[in-house]
Design an enzyme around this catalytic site. Structure first.
Site, PDB file in Angstrom:
ATOM      1  N   SER A 165       0.892  -0.836   0.235  1.00  0.00           N
ATOM      2  CA  SER A 165      -0.515  -0.104   0.666  1.00  0.00           C
ATOM      3  C   SER A 165       0.556   1.058  -0.307  1.00  0.00           C
ATOM      4  O   SER A 165       1.387   1.489  -1.012  1.00  0.00           O
ATOM      5  CB  SER A 165      -0.881  -0.483   1.084  1.00  0.00           C
ATOM      6  OG  SER A 165      -1.992   0.938   0.858  1.00  0.00           O
ATOM      7  N   ASP A 176      -9.842  -3.486  -5.566  1.00  0.00           N
ATOM      8  CA  ASP A 176      -8.736  -2.499  -4.980  1.00  0.00           C
ATOM      9  C   ASP A 176      -8.704  -1.370  -6.327  1.00  0.00           C
ATOM     10  O   ASP A 176      -8.824  -1.159  -7.339  1.00  0.00           O
ATOM     11  CB  ASP A 176      -7.469  -3.051  -5.095  1.00  0.00           C
ATOM     12  CG  ASP A 176      -6.423  -2.040  -3.883  1.00  0.00           C
ATOM     13  OD1 ASP A 176      -6.629  -1.109  -3.843  1.00  0.00           O
ATOM     14  OD2 ASP A 176      -5.363  -2.470  -4.346  1.00  0.00           O
ATOM     15  N   HIS A 224      -8.066  -4.786  -1.634  1.00  0.00           N
ATOM     16  CA  HIS A 224      -6.767  -4.102  -0.887  1.00  0.00           C
ATOM     17  C   HIS A 224      -6.549  -4.545   0.636  1.00  0.00           C
ATOM     18  O   HIS A 224      -7.627  -4.158   2.177  1.00  0.00           O
ATOM     19  CB  HIS A 224      -7.346  -2.491  -0.654  1.00  0.00           C
ATOM     20  CG  HIS A 224      -5.798  -1.208  -0.735  1.00  0.00           C
ATOM     21  ND1 HIS A 224      -4.839  -1.436  -1.825  1.00  0.00           N
ATOM     22  CD2 HIS A 224      -5.219  -1.143   0.557  1.00  0.00           C
ATOM     23  CE1 HIS A 224      -3.809  -0.762  -0.970  1.00  0.00           C
ATOM     24  NE2 HIS A 224      -4.152  -0.574   0.485  1.00  0.00           N
TER      25      HIS A 224
END
Length: 407
Positions: A193, A347, A377
């Site tokens: 991320s 995502d 995600h």
């Protein structure tokens, strides 16, 4: 006195039930559960819990008792840390930056591979503790020395703390690799991320440090690579998919970049991007670079305008490569090491990975890409959180291990 305590506890219980019911209602009203996702009931439950914790955090913040990010961080750090008897785990500080070192206990006749890991969490959550089990798994399964970096985050710290802490901790580590039993020719930068975005920025920056060993590979798991084009297909298709909905994404981005939330609509619509600037970067940021199979027929046009100069003046720092590493020049991209990219279908940041994939391919950088159709995600951090793990969590963790073992 006893009666007062009973009444107080009863009131708190009623309050908590009420907040949780609100979270459940909001979940069913606002989110979309992807059809490809396995275990949807479990997914729904976890998102309701997440909304409940965020709601409590917002209430405490409004009462000036505790900030919402700090309350969420407290809850995330209550996750169980598993002790691995095959590793020596050491908490250190590189200057003021807390780091955690994972070293295999078994003797080795040669220096080991090194992994520098930057965690995710959007600067709202994520920590050394939250990602402890994942780093332990990487160290154990790849027989590597892992350094996990505990960078500063919200609510007290903003840009550029994440990338500066990751860069400085990495430089400190790379100056003394053999001290930690690491082979200078086999150092990998790995992140998830915002940590994946930090990998891109750090590796790009280290190209200008010729005295340091070179990063031999970078591993980016669902990375955040730009904060400019929020009209990409994945943003439109997954804007209401937990756990990174459009509201959470905008909150995390604006808070970390110190942008007032009143500008979030202008940012999402692209009206904060000057026409000349879009013309310059369109070749790298446009959805034209996304393969057709990832686009649905119901997408709205990209950047319909009109341009808002006030919004641009408030947000123009998003065009810095230290925030949007997708925007660096071709000559820098061409120097990057071999790369492993992980993207998840469900995502909003999926297309960030796809755009970076194309940039790397265009410049001839050796690339391996792993796309997870049932992934979402943040799922990797749940890989060992039974009974709340998902098949996609395990698949990604194992894919990262498999790639690293080949280096």
């Amino acid at each position: 006195m006893v009666l007062l305590w009973v009444l107080l506890l009863g009131s708190l219980s009623t309050f908590n039930v009420g907040v949780f019911m609100w979270a459940v209602i909001r979940h069913f009203v606002s989110v979309r559960i992807p059809s490809a996702l396995q275990h949807p009931i479990k997914f729904r439950f976890l998102h309701c819990v997440a909304l409940y914790i965020m709601a409590l955090g917002n209430i405490l913040q409004k009462l000036r008792i505790c900030s919402m990010p700090r309350f969420i961080q407290f809850f995330h750090d209550t996750l169980v840390i598993k002790k691995n008897h095959n590793l020596v785990v050491t908490n250190l500080k590189f200057g003021t930056i807390p780091v955690r070192l994972f070293q295999p206990k078994a003797l080795s006749s040669e220096l080991r591979r090194g992994i520098i890991f930057y965690h995710g969490g959007g600067t709202i959550c994520g920590s050394l503790d939250m990602y402890h089990n994942l780093c332990s798994f990487l160290a154990q399964e790849t027989d590597s020395v892992v350094l996990s970096v505990g960078y500063r985050k919200l609510p007290d710290y903003h840009h550029p703390c994440v990338t500066m802490d990751c860069l400085n901790a990495s430089i400190h580590f790379m100056k003394a690799l053999t001290t930690y039993g690491v082979d200078p020719s086999r150092v990998i930068a790995c992140g998830e991320s915002i940590g994946g975005g930090a990998v891109a920025i750090v590796v790009q920056t280290l190209l200008s440090y010729p005295s340091l060993p070179k990063i031999c590979a970078q591993v980016l798991v669902t990375p955040a690579m730009q904060v400019i084009n929020f009209s990409l297909p994945s943003h439109q298709q997954n804007e209401n998919v937990p756990f990174l909905t459009k509201d959470i994404l905008m909150l995390a981005m604006c808070e970390y970049l110190d942008i007032d939330l009143s500008w979030k609509d202008a940012i999402r619509k692209g009206s904060s991007v000057p026409p000349d600037t879009w013309k310059k970067y369109k070749k790298w940021l446009s959805s034209d670079n996304i393969p057709r199979k990832f686009k649905s027929k119901s997408l709205v046009p990209e950047f319909p305008g009109p341009f808002n100069e006030a919004a641009y003046l408030e947000t123009k720092h998003v065009f810095d490569a230290e925030i949007s590493p997708l925007l660096v020049d071709d000559k820098i991209i061409a120097q990057l090491p071999k790369t492993f990219l992980v993207s998840c279908e469900n995502d909003p940041l999926r297309d960030d990975a796809l755009l970076y994939k194309k940039r790397l391919e265009d410049q001839g950088v050796p690339l391996s890409w792993y796309h997870v159709e049932d992934g979402f995600h943040g799922c990797i951090v749940l890989f060992d959180k039974q009974p709340f793990s998902f098949p996609c969590s395990t698949k990604i963790a194992n894919a990262v291990v498999s790639y690293i073992k080949g280096i």
